[in-house]
Structure formats: structure tokens, C-alpha cells
Motif scaffolding. Sequence first.
Motif, PDB file in Angstrom:
ATOM      1  N   ASN A  30       0.963  -1.246  -0.065  1.00  0.00           N
ATOM      2  CA  ASN A  30      -0.034  -0.260   0.211  1.00  0.00           C
ATOM      3  C   ASN A  30       0.803   1.269  -0.102  1.00  0.00           C
ATOM      4  OD1 ASN A  30      -1.885   2.020   0.444  1.00  0.00           O
ATOM      5  ND2 ASN A  30      -3.271   0.842   1.779  1.00  0.00           N
ATOM      6  N   LYS A  31       1.392   1.652  -1.003  1.00  0.00           N
ATOM      7  CA  LYS A  31       2.303   2.802  -1.357  1.00  0.00           C
ATOM      8  C   LYS A  31       1.515   4.080  -1.027  1.00  0.00           C
ATOM      9  CE  LYS A  31       5.632   0.397  -2.231  1.00  0.00           C
ATOM     10  NZ  LYS A  31       6.669  -0.090  -1.415  1.00  0.00           N
ATOM     11  N   ILE A  32       0.269   4.165  -1.211  1.00  0.00           N
ATOM     12  CA  ILE A  32      -0.365   5.514  -0.894  1.00  0.00           C
ATOM     13  C   ILE A  32      -0.572   5.581   0.729  1.00  0.00           C
ATOM     14  CG2 ILE A  32      -2.693   6.578  -0.805  1.00  0.00           C
ATOM     15  CD1 ILE A  32      -3.341   5.158  -3.654  1.00  0.00           C
ATOM     16  N   SER A  33      -0.843   4.489   1.314  1.00  0.00           N
ATOM     17  CA  SER A  33      -0.723   4.762   2.890  1.00  0.00           C
ATOM     18  C   SER A  33       0.591   5.004   3.173  1.00  0.00           C
ATOM     19  CB  SER A  33      -1.172   3.407   3.439  1.00  0.00           C
ATOM     20  OG  SER A  33      -1.480   3.773   4.808  1.00  0.00           O
ATOM     21  N   GLU A  34       1.436   4.288   2.647  1.00  0.00           N
ATOM     22  CA  GLU A  34       3.062   4.727   3.177  1.00  0.00           C
ATOM     23  C   GLU A  34       3.269   5.815   2.949  1.00  0.00           C
ATOM     24  OE1 GLU A  34       7.470   3.234   1.929  1.00  0.00           O
ATOM     25  OE2 GLU A  34       5.954   2.593   0.628  1.00  0.00           O
ATOM     26  N   ALA A  35       3.141   6.581   1.730  1.00  0.00           N
ATOM     27  CA  ALA A  35       3.366   8.317   1.523  1.00  0.00           C
ATOM     28  C   ALA A  35       2.758   8.916   2.428  1.00  0.00           C
ATOM     29  CB  ALA A  35       3.109   8.257   0.159  1.00  0.00           C
ATOM     30  N   ALA A  36       1.344   8.748   2.715  1.00  0.00           N
ATOM     31  CA  ALA A  36       0.497   9.432   3.821  1.00  0.00           C
ATOM     32  C   ALA A  36       1.113   9.589   4.933  1.00  0.00           C
ATOM     33  CB  ALA A  36      -0.894   9.040   3.798  1.00  0.00           C
ATOM     34  N   HIS A  37       1.594   8.160   5.653  1.00  0.00           N
ATOM     35  CA  HIS A  37       2.175   8.210   6.913  1.00  0.00           C
ATOM     36  C   HIS A  37       3.411   8.970   6.915  1.00  0.00           C
ATOM     37  CE1 HIS A  37      -0.735   4.750   7.694  1.00  0.00           C
ATOM     38  NE2 HIS A  37      -0.558   5.030   8.749  1.00  0.00           N
ATOM     39  N   LEU A  38       4.200   8.798   6.041  1.00  0.00           N
ATOM     40  CA  LEU A  38       5.565   9.522   6.142  1.00  0.00           C
ATOM     41  C   LEU A  38       5.402  10.883   5.984  1.00  0.00           C
ATOM     42  CD1 LEU A  38       7.617   7.177   3.842  1.00  0.00           C
ATOM     43  CD2 LEU A  38       7.634   7.230   6.311  1.00  0.00           C
ATOM     44  N   ALA A  39       4.240  11.509   5.162  1.00  0.00           N
ATOM     45  CA  ALA A  39       4.106  12.806   4.922  1.00  0.00           C
ATOM     46  C   ALA A  39       3.674  13.479   6.479  1.00  0.00           C
ATOM     47  CB  ALA A  39       3.284  13.144   3.993  1.00  0.00           C
ATOM     48  N   LEU A  40       3.172  12.637   7.152  1.00  0.00           N
ATOM     49  CA  LEU A  40       2.607  13.061   8.408  1.00  0.00           C
ATOM     50  C   LEU A  40       3.557  13.061   9.548  1.00  0.00           C
ATOM     51  CD1 LEU A  40      -1.288  12.361   7.953  1.00  0.00           C
ATOM     52  CD2 LEU A  40      -0.126  14.732   7.531  1.00  0.00           C
ATOM     53  N   GLY A  41       4.701  12.515   9.236  1.00  0.00           N
ATOM     54  CA  GLY A  41       5.808  12.454  10.481  1.00  0.00           C
ATOM     55  C   GLY A  41       5.969  11.114  11.196  1.00  0.00           C
ATOM     56  N   PHE A  42       5.258   9.969  10.541  1.00  0.00           N
ATOM     57  CA  PHE A  42       5.466   8.834  11.029  1.00  0.00           C
ATOM     58  C   PHE A  42       6.765   8.241  10.417  1.00  0.00           C
ATOM     59  CE2 PHE A  42       0.902   8.726  11.275  1.00  0.00           C
ATOM     60  CZ  PHE A  42       0.796   7.997  12.632  1.00  0.00           C
ATOM     61  N   GLU A  43       7.506   7.575  11.155  1.00  0.00           N
ATOM     62  CA  GLU A  43       8.668   6.845  10.645  1.00  0.00           C
ATOM     63  C   GLU A  43       8.429   5.461  10.529  1.00  0.00           C
ATOM     64  OE1 GLU A  43      11.907   6.109  14.053  1.00  0.00           O
ATOM     65  OE2 GLU A  43      11.264   8.392  13.813  1.00  0.00           O
ATOM     66  N   GLU A  44       8.820   4.816   9.474  1.00  0.00           N
ATOM     67  CA  GLU A  44       8.925   3.328   9.120  1.00  0.00           C
ATOM     68  C   GLU A  44       9.724   2.545  10.308  1.00  0.00           C
ATOM     69  OE1 GLU A  44       9.292  -0.220   6.055  1.00  0.00           O
ATOM     70  OE2 GLU A  44       8.583   1.876   5.274  1.00  0.00           O
ATOM     71  N   THR A  45       9.238   1.543  11.059  1.00  0.00           N
ATOM     72  CA  THR A  45      10.153   0.936  11.918  1.00  0.00           C
ATOM     73  C   THR A  45      10.662  -0.361  11.485  1.00  0.00           C
ATOM     74  OG1 THR A  45       8.171   0.074  12.968  1.00  0.00           O
ATOM     75  CG2 THR A  45       9.079   2.075  13.921  1.00  0.00           C
ATOM     76  N   GLU A  46       9.724  -1.025  10.661  1.00  0.00           N
ATOM     77  CA  GLU A  46      10.170  -2.456  10.082  1.00  0.00           C
ATOM     78  C   GLU A  46       9.139  -2.840   9.377  1.00  0.00           C
ATOM     79  OE1 GLU A  46       9.099  -5.757  13.545  1.00  0.00           O
ATOM     80  OE2 GLU A  46      10.579  -4.244  14.230  1.00  0.00           O
ATOM     81  N   GLN A  47       9.265  -3.980   8.636  1.00  0.00           N
ATOM     82  CA  GLN A  47       8.246  -4.570   7.703  1.00  0.00           C
ATOM     83  C   GLN A  47       8.250  -5.995   8.324  1.00  0.00           C
ATOM     84  OE1 GLN A  47       9.093  -4.275   3.480  1.00  0.00           O
ATOM     85  NE2 GLN A  47       8.967  -2.051   3.617  1.00  0.00           N
ATOM     86  N   ILE A  48       6.930  -6.414   8.336  1.00  0.00           N
ATOM     87  CA  ILE A  48       7.012  -7.981   9.070  1.00  0.00           C
ATOM     88  C   ILE A  48       6.022  -8.781   7.798  1.00  0.00           C
ATOM     89  CG2 ILE A  48       7.251  -7.554  11.025  1.00  0.00           C
ATOM     90  CD1 ILE A  48       4.231  -7.722  11.703  1.00  0.00           C
ATOM     91  N   ARG A  49       6.147  -9.906   7.817  1.00  0.00           N
ATOM     92  CA  ARG A  49       5.109 -10.606   7.038  1.00  0.00           C
ATOM     93  C   ARG A  49       4.381 -11.563   8.234  1.00  0.00           C
ATOM     94  NH1 ARG A  49       7.675 -13.470   2.107  1.00  0.00           N
ATOM     95  NH2 ARG A  49       7.206 -11.437   1.554  1.00  0.00           N
ATOM     96  N   CYS A  50       3.137 -11.614   8.239  1.00  0.00           N
ATOM     97  CA  CYS A  50       2.386 -12.799   9.317  1.00  0.00           C
ATOM     98  C   CYS A  50       1.899 -13.802   8.771  1.00  0.00           C
ATOM     99  CB  CYS A  50       1.259 -11.656   9.669  1.00  0.00           C
ATOM    100  SG  CYS A  50       1.657 -10.240  10.582  1.00  0.00           S
ATOM    101  N   PHE A  51       1.815 -14.575   9.438  1.00  0.00           N
ATOM    102  CA  PHE A  51       1.579 -16.249   9.248  1.00  0.00           C
ATOM    103  C   PHE A  51       0.261 -16.376  10.339  1.00  0.00           C
ATOM    104  CE2 PHE A  51       5.806 -15.719   8.001  1.00  0.00           C
ATOM    105  CZ  PHE A  51       5.601 -16.339   6.673  1.00  0.00           C
ATOM    106  N   LYS A  52      -0.451 -17.478   9.788  1.00  0.00           N
ATOM    107  CA  LYS A  52      -1.552 -18.040  10.737  1.00  0.00           C
ATOM    108  C   LYS A  52      -1.630 -19.729  10.458  1.00  0.00           C
ATOM    109  CE  LYS A  52      -6.184 -17.960   9.070  1.00  0.00           C
ATOM    110  NZ  LYS A  52      -7.585 -17.807   9.547  1.00  0.00           N
ATOM    111  N   LYS A  53      -2.056 -20.380  11.627  1.00  0.00           N
ATOM    112  CA  LYS A  53      -2.187 -21.777  11.260  1.00  0.00           C
ATOM    113  C   LYS A  53      -3.481 -21.969  11.916  1.00  0.00           C
ATOM    114  CE  LYS A  53      -0.169 -26.026  12.057  1.00  0.00           C
ATOM    115  NZ  LYS A  53       1.273 -26.874  12.237  1.00  0.00           N
ATOM    116  N   ASN A  54      -4.422 -22.723  11.436  1.00  0.00           N
ATOM    117  CA  ASN A  54      -5.728 -23.133  12.165  1.00  0.00           C
ATOM    118  C   ASN A  54      -5.480 -24.402  13.139  1.00  0.00           C
ATOM    119  OD1 ASN A  54      -7.389 -21.133  11.253  1.00  0.00           O
ATOM    120  ND2 ASN A  54      -7.829 -22.203   9.547  1.00  0.00           N
ATOM    121  N   LEU A  55      -5.834 -24.500  14.346  1.00  0.00           N
ATOM    122  CA  LEU A  55      -5.313 -25.516  15.219  1.00  0.00           C
ATOM    123  C   LEU A  55      -6.858 -26.143  15.167  1.00  0.00           C
ATOM    124  CD1 LEU A  55      -3.195 -24.095  17.775  1.00  0.00           C
ATOM    125  CD2 LEU A  55      -2.612 -25.440  15.656  1.00  0.00           C
TER     126      LEU A  55
END
Length: 132
Positions: A107-132
Motif C-alpha cells: 500500500n504505497k499510498i498509505s506509506e506516503a501518507a504516513h511518512l508525510a505526516l511524520g510517521f517513521e517506518e520501523t520495520e516490515q513483517i510478514r504475518c502467518f497463521k495456522k488453524n488448530l
Amino acid sequence: MRVALWPEGTSSEHADEIDRFFAGTLKNPLEVLLAVDEAGKTAGFAELSIRNYAEECETDRVAYLEGWYVEATWRRRGVGKALVTAAEAWARAQGCTEFASDALLDNKISEAAHLALGFEETEQIRCFKKNL
């Protein structure tokens, strides 16, 4: 607008969450901010919570921008900034000293909006799930 932001949910699921929010039976969000135009029509919203953890934050009481959406006709006109500014004021009033958010990796639009408002990117993660 919630369906546009979170299309994986149905209109009735979103309506149920809204009803539960106003009834006081929904744990999150804690606060919802609306941007309204001069005709009284909603132009955008921000849903806020307080989390005990957010990536790279140092406190255990972090204000969190759970959802942030501005109608297309109101984008790039300061509505999103006004919502975030009001969200920051709400966070300070709750005693928070940190404010966090997230966006999908593509989501490059959201990324740009966050950065423009002073947020700084901290890290990128990939999430997983597993049904039990």
C-alpha cells in the motif's frame, strides 16, 4: 467507508461492529473520529485504540491508528492530516507518548501518507497463521 478500507468484511459485519461500538460492548476501537463536510456528510474517519505493544515503541501504552480512511473526493485536501492531528490530541489526552500505525507492504499510498505526516517506518513483517 469501512468496507472500502477493509473489503474482507461484509457490510453487515461492519454494521454490527459499529452498533457494538455505540452500545459500548466493543473493546476496540476505543475512539472513532469523523471528518464531516459543510453539508454534514462524512468525508473520512479514524479508528483508535491503545495497545500494550507496537513495533519499536518503548512504552506499554501506545496509541494506535487502527483504521484511517478518507473518501477519494476529499483526499489531498488536508482531511487525513486533520484526522491524524485530532488522533494525536486524543492520544496525548489518554496519557500516551507514542503513536503507531501500520499499512500493508504493497500500500504505497498509505506509506506516503504516513511518512508525510511524520510517521517513521520501523520495520516490515510478514504475518502467518495456522488453524488448530
